[in-house]
Design a protein around this motif. Structure first.
Motif, PDB file in Angstrom:
ATOM      1  N   TRP A  90       2.935  16.693   5.866  1.00 54.72           N
ATOM      2  CA  TRP A  90       3.712  15.424   5.247  1.00 54.72           C
ATOM      3  C   TRP A  90       3.753  14.225   6.286  1.00 54.72           C
ATOM      4  O   TRP A  90       3.838  13.066   5.981  1.00 54.72           O
ATOM      5  N   SER A  91       4.053  14.569   7.385  1.00 53.49           N
ATOM      6  CA  SER A  91       4.234  13.463   8.643  1.00 53.49           C
ATOM      7  C   SER A  91       3.159  12.756   8.718  1.00 53.49           C
ATOM      8  O   SER A  91       3.205  11.415   9.039  1.00 53.49           O
ATOM      9  N   ARG A  92       1.750  13.104   8.271  1.00 49.13           N
ATOM     10  CA  ARG A  92       0.567  12.379   8.241  1.00 49.13           C
ATOM     11  C   ARG A  92       0.369  11.624   7.074  1.00 49.13           C
ATOM     12  O   ARG A  92      -0.348  10.572   7.239  1.00 49.13           O
ATOM     13  N   VAL A  93       0.806  12.134   6.069  1.00 54.15           N
ATOM     14  CA  VAL A  93       0.473  11.525   4.648  1.00 54.15           C
ATOM     15  C   VAL A  93       1.492  10.499   4.569  1.00 54.15           C
ATOM     16  O   VAL A  93       0.973   9.260   4.088  1.00 54.15           O
ATOM     17  N   TRP A  94       2.610  10.372   5.047  1.00 49.67           N
ATOM     18  CA  TRP A  94       3.407   9.220   5.151  1.00 49.67           C
ATOM     19  C   TRP A  94       3.007   7.976   5.952  1.00 49.67           C
ATOM     20  O   TRP A  94       2.994   6.856   6.000  1.00 49.67           O
ATOM     21  N   GLN A  95       2.227   8.478   7.226  1.00 51.92           N
ATOM     22  CA  GLN A  95       1.525   7.656   8.022  1.00 51.92           C
ATOM     23  C   GLN A  95       0.329   6.928   7.454  1.00 51.92           C
ATOM     24  O   GLN A  95       0.244   5.628   7.447  1.00 51.92           O
ATOM     25  N   ASP A  96      -0.594   7.630   6.745  1.00 51.63           N
ATOM     26  CA  ASP A  96      -1.832   7.110   6.171  1.00 51.63           C
ATOM     27  C   ASP A  96      -1.527   6.191   5.081  1.00 51.63           C
ATOM     28  O   ASP A  96      -1.782   5.080   4.697  1.00 51.63           O
ATOM     29  N   VAL A  97      -0.350   6.677   4.121  1.00 49.04           N
ATOM     30  CA  VAL A  97       0.048   5.913   2.996  1.00 49.04           C
ATOM     31  C   VAL A  97       0.847   4.383   3.722  1.00 49.04           C
ATOM     32  O   VAL A  97       0.473   3.327   3.198  1.00 49.04           O
ATOM     33  N   GLY A  98       1.529   4.555   4.827  1.00 46.20           N
ATOM     34  CA  GLY A  98       2.301   3.566   5.165  1.00 46.20           C
ATOM     35  C   GLY A  98       1.294   2.521   6.033  1.00 46.20           C
ATOM     36  O   GLY A  98       1.533   1.190   5.975  1.00 46.20           O
ATOM     37  N   ASN A  99       0.211   2.911   6.313  1.00 43.54           N
ATOM     38  CA  ASN A  99      -0.635   2.189   7.338  1.00 43.54           C
ATOM     39  C   ASN A  99      -1.831   1.362   6.396  1.00 43.54           C
ATOM     40  O   ASN A  99      -2.471   0.629   6.747  1.00 43.54           O
ATOM     41  N   ASP A 100      -1.833   1.683   5.046  1.00 44.74           N
ATOM     42  CA  ASP A 100      -2.870   1.268   4.135  1.00 44.74           C
ATOM     43  C   ASP A 100      -2.144  -0.040   3.582  1.00 44.74           C
ATOM     44  O   ASP A 100      -1.283   0.090   2.745  1.00 44.74           O
ATOM     45  N   PRO A 101      -2.626  -1.328   3.794  1.00 42.22           N
ATOM     46  CA  PRO A 101      -2.172  -2.592   3.067  1.00 42.22           C
ATOM     47  C   PRO A 101      -2.381  -2.575   1.694  1.00 42.22           C
ATOM     48  O   PRO A 101      -1.706  -3.540   1.001  1.00 42.22           O
ATOM     49  N   GLY A 102      -3.087  -1.792   1.193  1.00 48.62           N
ATOM     50  CA  GLY A 102      -3.281  -1.748  -0.362  1.00 48.62           C
ATOM     51  C   GLY A 102      -1.948  -1.027  -0.820  1.00 48.62           C
ATOM     52  O   GLY A 102      -1.829  -1.343  -2.429  1.00 48.62           O
ATOM     53  N   ASN A 103      -1.211  -0.274  -0.272  1.00 47.13           N
ATOM     54  CA  ASN A 103       0.103   0.123  -0.881  1.00 47.13           C
ATOM     55  C   ASN A 103       1.189  -0.722  -0.832  1.00 47.13           C
ATOM     56  O   ASN A 103       1.615  -1.045   0.493  1.00 47.13           O
ATOM     57  N   GLN A 104       1.701  -1.214  -1.650  1.00 45.91           N
ATOM     58  CA  GLN A 104       2.870  -2.311  -1.503  1.00 45.91           C
ATOM     59  C   GLN A 104       4.195  -1.701  -2.157  1.00 45.91           C
ATOM     60  O   GLN A 104       5.032  -2.251  -2.024  1.00 45.91           O
ATOM     61  N   VAL A 105       4.067  -0.832  -3.041  1.00 46.68           N
ATOM     62  CA  VAL A 105       4.993   0.028  -3.733  1.00 46.68           C
ATOM     63  C   VAL A 105       4.806   1.489  -3.776  1.00 46.68           C
ATOM     64  O   VAL A 105       3.950   1.738  -4.315  1.00 46.68           O
ATOM     65  N   LEU A 106       5.939   2.317  -3.364  1.00 45.43           N
ATOM     66  CA  LEU A 106       5.646   3.688  -3.684  1.00 45.43           C
ATOM     67  C   LEU A 106       6.363   4.338  -4.417  1.00 45.43           C
ATOM     68  O   LEU A 106       7.707   4.000  -4.550  1.00 45.43           O
ATOM     69  N   ILE A 107       5.876   5.235  -5.195  1.00 42.53           N
ATOM     70  CA  ILE A 107       6.814   6.192  -6.378  1.00 42.53           C
ATOM     71  C   ILE A 107       6.489   7.511  -6.005  1.00 42.53           C
ATOM     72  O   ILE A 107       5.132   7.995  -5.884  1.00 42.53           O
ATOM     73  N   ILE A 108       7.332   8.343  -5.755  1.00 40.82           N
ATOM     74  CA  ILE A 108       7.265   9.665  -5.397  1.00 40.82           C
ATOM     75  C   ILE A 108       7.641  10.494  -6.467  1.00 40.82           C
ATOM     76  O   ILE A 108       8.967  10.209  -6.774  1.00 40.82           O
ATOM     77  N   THR A 109       7.298  11.515  -6.928  1.00 44.05           N
ATOM     78  CA  THR A 109       7.690  12.123  -8.194  1.00 44.05           C
ATOM     79  C   THR A 109       6.957  13.792  -8.075  1.00 44.05           C
ATOM     80  O   THR A 109       6.420  13.955  -6.944  1.00 44.05           O
ATOM     81  N   ALA A 110       7.059  14.564  -9.049  1.00 37.33           N
ATOM     82  CA  ALA A 110       6.699  16.062  -8.998  1.00 37.33           C
ATOM     83  C   ALA A 110       6.254  16.428 -10.308  1.00 37.33           C
ATOM     84  O   ALA A 110       6.206  15.758 -11.251  1.00 37.33           O
ATOM     85  N   THR A 111       5.972  17.833 -10.532  1.00 36.67           N
ATOM     86  CA  THR A 111       5.134  18.351 -11.448  1.00 36.67           C
ATOM     87  C   THR A 111       6.096  19.369 -12.254  1.00 36.67           C
ATOM     88  O   THR A 111       6.825  20.004 -11.694  1.00 36.67           O
ATOM     89  N   GLY A 112       5.671  19.256 -13.541  1.00 38.08           N
ATOM     90  CA  GLY A 112       6.586  20.262 -14.503  1.00 38.08           C
ATOM     91  C   GLY A 112       8.094  19.651 -14.625  1.00 38.08           C
ATOM     92  O   GLY A 112       8.529  18.624 -14.753  1.00 38.08           O
ATOM     93  N   ASP A 113       9.017  20.940 -14.425  1.00 42.51           N
ATOM     94  CA  ASP A 113      10.443  20.644 -14.717  1.00 42.51           C
ATOM     95  C   ASP A 113      11.118  21.045 -13.552  1.00 42.51           C
ATOM     96  O   ASP A 113      12.190  21.305 -13.592  1.00 42.51           O
ATOM     97  N   SER A 114      10.346  20.965 -12.525  1.00 40.87           N
ATOM     98  CA  SER A 114      11.278  20.988 -11.171  1.00 40.87           C
ATOM     99  C   SER A 114      10.623  20.292 -10.136  1.00 40.87           C
ATOM    100  O   SER A 114       9.500  19.822 -10.244  1.00 40.87           O
ATOM    101  N   TRP A 115      11.652  19.801  -9.181  1.00 44.06           N
ATOM    102  CA  TRP A 115      11.099  18.902  -8.285  1.00 44.06           C
ATOM    103  C   TRP A 115      10.529  19.747  -7.026  1.00 44.06           C
ATOM    104  O   TRP A 115       9.377  19.306  -6.625  1.00 44.06           O
TER     105      TRP A 115
END
Length: 290
Positions: free
Chosen positions: A65-90
């Motif tokens: 996780w610490s690395r995924v946030w780095q890669d997402v944050g370092n990519d200038p193509g990402n300008q808004v983040l949505i985080i969600t999950a799958t099914g009926d549980s978070w």
């Protein structure tokens, strides 16, 4: 499968010797066991999953996780983040996928890595994502601190924002208690943490823990609607507004989170018991945590 319909930013023609960030195609595949990613017109959605079903936590994800946030944050193509999950549980836990023996019996390097991962994944989430963030909490679960640290937190009626750590024999130091104290106040947070009390979505809305509560079929559409609304504003305005709205979290994490996580690890090591304590799991299971 990852998808990307947004624009790529390439500064190579402008700055000699430019080292490009890790491209979306690469990191979306690298973390595909934990997140399904898609990106459209600057909005990136990360959906937690396990085998494309409800997410069940494991230590590999904890480390990544610490690395995924780095890669997402370092990519200038990402300008808004949505985080969600799958099914009926978070976010679910599974005692069989956590410690198999008391952590006090592990080697020092293993204990260090567990502590380091728990510390950095929160620091990275708060420090590396300099873009507006929206959480769409699709059901009950643990580790809702990520959702609550977002600028906007949407939830379904069935969502639950409890902290289970004391309930199963540990100290609440991984970020959830920190966030609850800030949002609902010291006394309310202590009452819910000591008692293992649920915080249903409607109660969370009344207490200012979440931004809105929606029917499940409207949840993700509303998140994307908000993201697209945000994208209509200038990039500097989006960036600066996130900086202002996230400032309290950055200060809180810098000042207090290290103390919280170290206390949790101290309690877990010093107890010399297998955490979660197996005799306490049944009650937690009734809360849909496991």
């Amino acid at each position: 499968m990852a998808s990307d319909h947004g624009n790529h930013s390439d500064y190579g023609d402008t700055w000699t010797g430019h080292v490009p960030p890790v491209p979306f195609e690469e990191y979306s595949e690298r973390y595909s066991a934990f997140f399904k990613m898609r990106r459209e017109n600057g909005v990136i959605e990360l959906r937690l999953h396990t085998d494309d079903g409800p997410y069940i936590h494991n230590w590999a994800a904890h480390n990544a996780w610490s690395r995924v946030w780095q890669d997402v944050g370092n990519d200038p193509g990402n300008q808004v983040l949505i985080i969600t999950a799958t099914g009926d549980s978070w976010f679910r836990g599974d005692p069989d996928k956590t410690w198999q023996k008391p952590i006090a019996d592990e080697e020092p390097d293993y204990i260090f890595q567990q502590t380091h991962d728990g510390w950095k994944l929160i620091e990275s989430f708060v420090g590396n994502l300099d873009i507006p963030t929206i959480a769409a909490v699709n059901g009950p679960g643990i580790h809702t601190e990520f959702a609550l640290l977002c600028d906007i937190t949407l939830a379904v009626e069935e969502a639950d924002f409890m902290d289970p750590h004391f309930l199963v024999g540990s100290a609440p130091g991984d970020g959830q208690a920190l966030v609850l104290q800030a949002l609902m106040g010291t006394k309310r947070a202590a009452y819910h943490i000591y008692g293992g009390k649920p915080i249903p979505a409607r109660t969370a809305l009344e207490l200012g823990i979440v931004s809105d509560v929606l029917p499940g079929e409207q949840l993700l559409d509303r998140a994307w609607e908000l993201a697209e609304f945000i994208m209509q504003r200038p990039r500097f305005a989006r960036w600066a507004t996130h900086n202002i709205l996230a400032r309290p979290w950055k200060k809180l994490v810098a000042e207090d989170f290290g103390f919280h996580i170290s206390q949790q690890m101290l309690s877990t090591v010093a107890s010399k018991e297998l955490i979660p304590i197996r005799s306490l799991i049944a009650d937690a299971g009734a809360r849909k945590i496991w």
